[in-house]
Design a protein around this motif. Structure first.
Motif, mmCIF file in Angstrom:
data_model
loop_
_atom_site.group_PDB
_atom_site.id
_atom_site.type_symbol
_atom_site.label_atom_id
_atom_site.label_comp_id
_atom_site.label_asym_id
_atom_site.label_seq_id
_atom_site.Cartn_x
_atom_site.Cartn_y
_atom_site.Cartn_z
ATOM 1 N N LEU A 100 0.832 -1.204 0.000
ATOM 2 C CA LEU A 100 0.000 0.000 0.000
ATOM 3 C C LEU A 100 0.862 1.248 0.000
ATOM 4 C CD1 LEU A 100 -2.746 1.396 0.103
ATOM 5 C CD2 LEU A 100 -2.685 1.134 2.605
ATOM 6 N N SER A 101 1.889 1.277 0.839
ATOM 7 C CA SER A 101 2.806 2.430 0.877
ATOM 8 C C SER A 101 3.468 2.657 -0.468
ATOM 9 C CB SER A 101 3.892 2.224 1.941
ATOM 10 O OG SER A 101 3.342 2.232 3.217
ATOM 11 N N ARG A 102 3.917 1.580 -1.090
ATOM 12 C CA ARG A 102 4.571 1.699 -2.402
ATOM 13 C C ARG A 102 3.590 2.233 -3.444
ATOM 14 N NH1 ARG A 102 9.530 -0.384 -2.617
ATOM 15 N NH2 ARG A 102 9.570 -0.654 -4.856
ATOM 16 N N LEU A 136 13.210 7.196 -4.964
ATOM 17 C CA LEU A 136 12.939 8.095 -3.842
ATOM 18 C C LEU A 136 12.334 7.342 -2.662
ATOM 19 C CD1 LEU A 136 11.504 11.257 -5.650
ATOM 20 C CD2 LEU A 136 13.758 10.987 -4.600
ATOM 21 N N TYR A 137 11.409 6.435 -2.958
ATOM 22 C CA TYR A 137 10.778 5.634 -1.906
ATOM 23 C C TYR A 137 11.813 4.756 -1.211
ATOM 24 C CZ TYR A 137 7.712 2.310 0.432
ATOM 25 O OH TYR A 137 7.098 1.525 1.373
ATOM 26 N N ASP A 138 12.645 4.083 -1.985
ATOM 27 C CA ASP A 138 13.675 3.212 -1.408
ATOM 28 C C ASP A 138 14.656 4.017 -0.556
ATOM 29 O OD1 ASP A 138 12.503 1.036 -2.634
ATOM 30 O OD2 ASP A 138 13.928 0.992 -4.308
ATOM 31 N N GLN A 139 15.000 5.217 -1.003
ATOM 32 C CA GLN A 139 15.894 6.100 -0.245
ATOM 33 C C GLN A 139 15.235 6.511 1.078
ATOM 34 O OE1 GLN A 139 16.695 9.795 -2.239
ATOM 35 N NE2 GLN A 139 18.470 10.251 -0.992
ATOM 36 N N LYS A 140 13.960 6.847 1.021
ATOM 37 C CA LYS A 140 13.224 7.223 2.230
ATOM 38 C C LYS A 140 13.185 6.067 3.221
ATOM 39 C CE LYS A 140 8.550 8.372 3.740
ATOM 40 N NZ LYS A 140 7.167 8.556 3.297
ATOM 41 N N GLN A 141 12.909 4.863 2.736
ATOM 42 C CA GLN A 141 12.843 3.691 3.603
ATOM 43 C C GLN A 141 14.209 3.390 4.240
ATOM 44 O OE1 GLN A 141 9.903 2.280 4.527
ATOM 45 N NE2 GLN A 141 9.121 3.954 3.290
ATOM 46 N N ALA A 142 15.274 3.560 3.474
ATOM 47 C CA ALA A 142 16.625 3.335 4.000
ATOM 48 C C ALA A 142 16.946 4.347 5.093
ATOM 49 C CB ALA A 142 17.654 3.409 2.874
ATOM 50 N N THR A 143 16.535 5.592 4.903
ATOM 51 C CA THR A 143 16.753 6.631 5.907
ATOM 52 C C THR A 143 15.970 6.325 7.179
ATOM 53 O OG1 THR A 143 17.118 8.291 4.192
ATOM 54 C CG2 THR A 143 16.561 9.110 6.378
ATOM 55 N N LEU A 144 14.717 5.894 7.036
ATOM 56 C CA LEU A 144 13.906 5.530 8.196
ATOM 57 C C LEU A 144 14.521 4.357 8.955
ATOM 58 C CD1 LEU A 144 10.284 5.866 6.734
ATOM 59 C CD2 LEU A 144 11.398 7.372 8.403
ATOM 60 N N LYS A 145 15.043 3.378 8.220
ATOM 61 C CA LYS A 145 15.677 2.211 8.845
ATOM 62 C C LYS A 145 16.926 2.641 9.618
ATOM 63 C CE LYS A 145 17.451 -2.423 7.807
ATOM 64 N NZ LYS A 145 18.514 -2.350 8.756
ATOM 65 N N GLU A 146 17.714 3.542 9.019
ATOM 66 C CA GLU A 146 18.908 4.064 9.689
ATOM 67 C C GLU A 146 18.543 4.762 10.984
ATOM 68 O OE1 GLU A 146 21.685 6.762 7.709
ATOM 69 O OE2 GLU A 146 21.786 5.306 6.089
#
Length: 156
Positions: free
Chosen positions: A97-99, A139-149
């Protein structure tokens, strides 16, 4: 339900596209038209989404673009457009859903916001401002990586 949060009855439909907010300023006009200086262009992007009617699977997605042209001492123009859409998304949840809301929906809205920005800039007397294609998946993958960090840093 499948592993990625999608069921076999997944549904995706565009219900409506509209401009939610629009702004144009050109404080240096008309003097700037007679000068030869080349401005510094800046384009910023934002994506937001909310459940409009969760029980019906309706979501509002807003693609915001802020474009400006500046010289060191002044702003030539500033354009802000919030292009929105109502999307019906059902049969998906979680990451799927997020994607959908952050990749598929903004991809549909991009041509509309690109046209609105270009029209405003052109009607203001400036040369075309064409927004380049945007890879919303990256952009989505970058956002998710930042949130994980950020989550990993909090755990430490």
């Amino acid at each position: 339900m499948t592993e990625n949060g999608q069921t076999q009855g997944a549904r995706f439909a565009l219900e409506r596209i509209y401009i939610k907010d629009i702004s144009y300023e050109a404080p240096a006009v008309p003097r700037v038209f007679f000068e030869q200086a080349s401005p510094q262009l800046d384009v910023q992007l934002g994506i937001s989404h909310t459940a409009f009617s969760a029980q019906d699977g309706l979501f509002e997605v807003v693609l915001s673009v802020t474009a400006s042209a500046k010289q060191p001492e002044r702003t030539l123009f500033l354009v802000e457009v919030h292009q929105a859409g109502i999307f019906r998304v059902s049969g998906v949840s979680g990451d799927a859903l997020s994607r959908t809301l952050e990749i598929s929906c903004p991809s549909i809205l991009l041509p509309f916001v690109r046209e609105a920005v270009n029209d405003l800039v052109g009607k203001g007397g400036f040369p075309q401002l064409l927004i380049n294609p945007i890879n919303f998946e990256a952009l989505y993958d970058q956002k998710q990586a930042t949130l994980k960090e950020q989550k990993d840093q909090v755990k430490q």
